[in-house]
Scaffold this active site. Structure first.
Site, mmCIF file in Angstrom:
data_model
loop_
_atom_site.group_PDB
_atom_site.id
_atom_site.type_symbol
_atom_site.label_atom_id
_atom_site.label_comp_id
_atom_site.label_asym_id
_atom_site.label_seq_id
_atom_site.Cartn_x
_atom_site.Cartn_y
_atom_site.Cartn_z
ATOM 1 N N HIS A 242 -7.790 2.807 -4.188
ATOM 2 C CA HIS A 242 -7.748 2.014 -5.419
ATOM 3 C C HIS A 242 -8.230 2.871 -6.578
ATOM 4 O O HIS A 242 -9.188 3.637 -6.442
ATOM 5 C CB HIS A 242 -8.565 0.719 -5.306
ATOM 6 C CG HIS A 242 -9.959 0.885 -4.807
ATOM 7 N ND1 HIS A 242 -10.252 1.217 -3.496
ATOM 8 C CD2 HIS A 242 -11.164 0.753 -5.424
ATOM 9 C CE1 HIS A 242 -11.564 1.274 -3.338
ATOM 10 N NE2 HIS A 242 -12.142 1.014 -4.505
ATOM 11 N N ASP B 172 -11.634 -6.199 -11.243
ATOM 12 C CA ASP B 172 -12.769 -5.946 -10.352
ATOM 13 C C ASP B 172 -13.722 -7.140 -10.423
ATOM 14 O O ASP B 172 -14.016 -7.639 -11.518
ATOM 15 C CB ASP B 172 -13.492 -4.666 -10.772
ATOM 16 C CG ASP B 172 -14.457 -4.162 -9.710
ATOM 17 O OD1 ASP B 172 -14.161 -3.131 -9.089
ATOM 18 O OD2 ASP B 172 -15.491 -4.819 -9.471
ATOM 19 N N HIS C 50 -1.084 0.292 2.979
ATOM 20 C CA HIS C 50 -2.462 0.603 3.349
ATOM 21 C C HIS C 50 -2.618 2.096 3.596
ATOM 22 O O HIS C 50 -2.157 2.631 4.609
ATOM 23 C CB HIS C 50 -2.874 -0.165 4.606
ATOM 24 C CG HIS C 50 -4.300 0.097 5.010
ATOM 25 N ND1 HIS C 50 -5.364 -0.452 4.339
ATOM 26 C CD2 HIS C 50 -4.843 0.892 5.978
ATOM 27 C CE1 HIS C 50 -6.497 -0.033 4.885
ATOM 28 N NE2 HIS C 50 -6.200 0.783 5.875
#
Lengths: 114, 114
Positions: B98, B28, B44
């Site tokens: 995520h 991150d 996706h």
């Protein structure tokens, strides 16, 4: 036997909102938000660290179950959090995997080093 | 195309710590703790709400990948959190699933209605 195994066996009561052969979902007794549900595999697995490749389906099933419960409780659109706590630093209190589904309001959140 | 799809396609750089055919893990850019990794399906999918029964394996794979990364980063024993944010109330910022892996220290946490 751990408290979640006893709940799964119906030896102690819980507010069960979903159950099938593999998983159970109960209301958290100390809710952090209007919706706070725990999704638990019926099989006793202590932590996420103990999951094996054989249990990839079970891990996915826990996530999909949470998603379906969020839909049924009508919080999908507004959103929610899904949280696994693991071990001491993660704040896990009961040594049996459980996924927190937390929502029903806008959530304040702060996670930082203590 | 969303930022995570562009990272998956290597169109924009990221600190990639794991990759296979189905998932990618990156650091991150705004870490909340010494370890803050995002595990991303290459496909996706906007949110957990959009997962279908066909993707139960993929959902499980994301969890198992996080577990393996925690082991590789030597934070398994001390513990960590795994967090999916979903939608506005969950604080999801990028519309591509995520999983946050957060650890490396004892974590302070507060989640409550805002």
């Amino acid at each position: 036997m751990c408290i979640f195994c006893r709940i799964v066996k119906k030896e102690i009561p819980a507010d069960i909102i979903y159950e099938d052969d593999e998983v159970m979902a109960i209301k958290d007794v100390h809710p952090m938000a209007p919706v706070h549900v725990l999704i638990i595999p019926k099989k006793h697995i202590e932590t996420i660290n103990d999951l094996t490749e054989k249990e990839v389906d079970l891990a996915g099933k826990i996530i999909l179950t949470a998603k379906n419960i969020a839909r049924d409780l009508k919080i999908s659109e507004d959103g929610y959090k899904l949280l696994f706590r693991v071990g001491k630093n993660g704040g896990q209190e009961i040594p049996h995997i459980h996924l927190h589904l937390i929502g029903g309001t806008k959530l304040f959140e702060e996670i930082r080093p203590a």
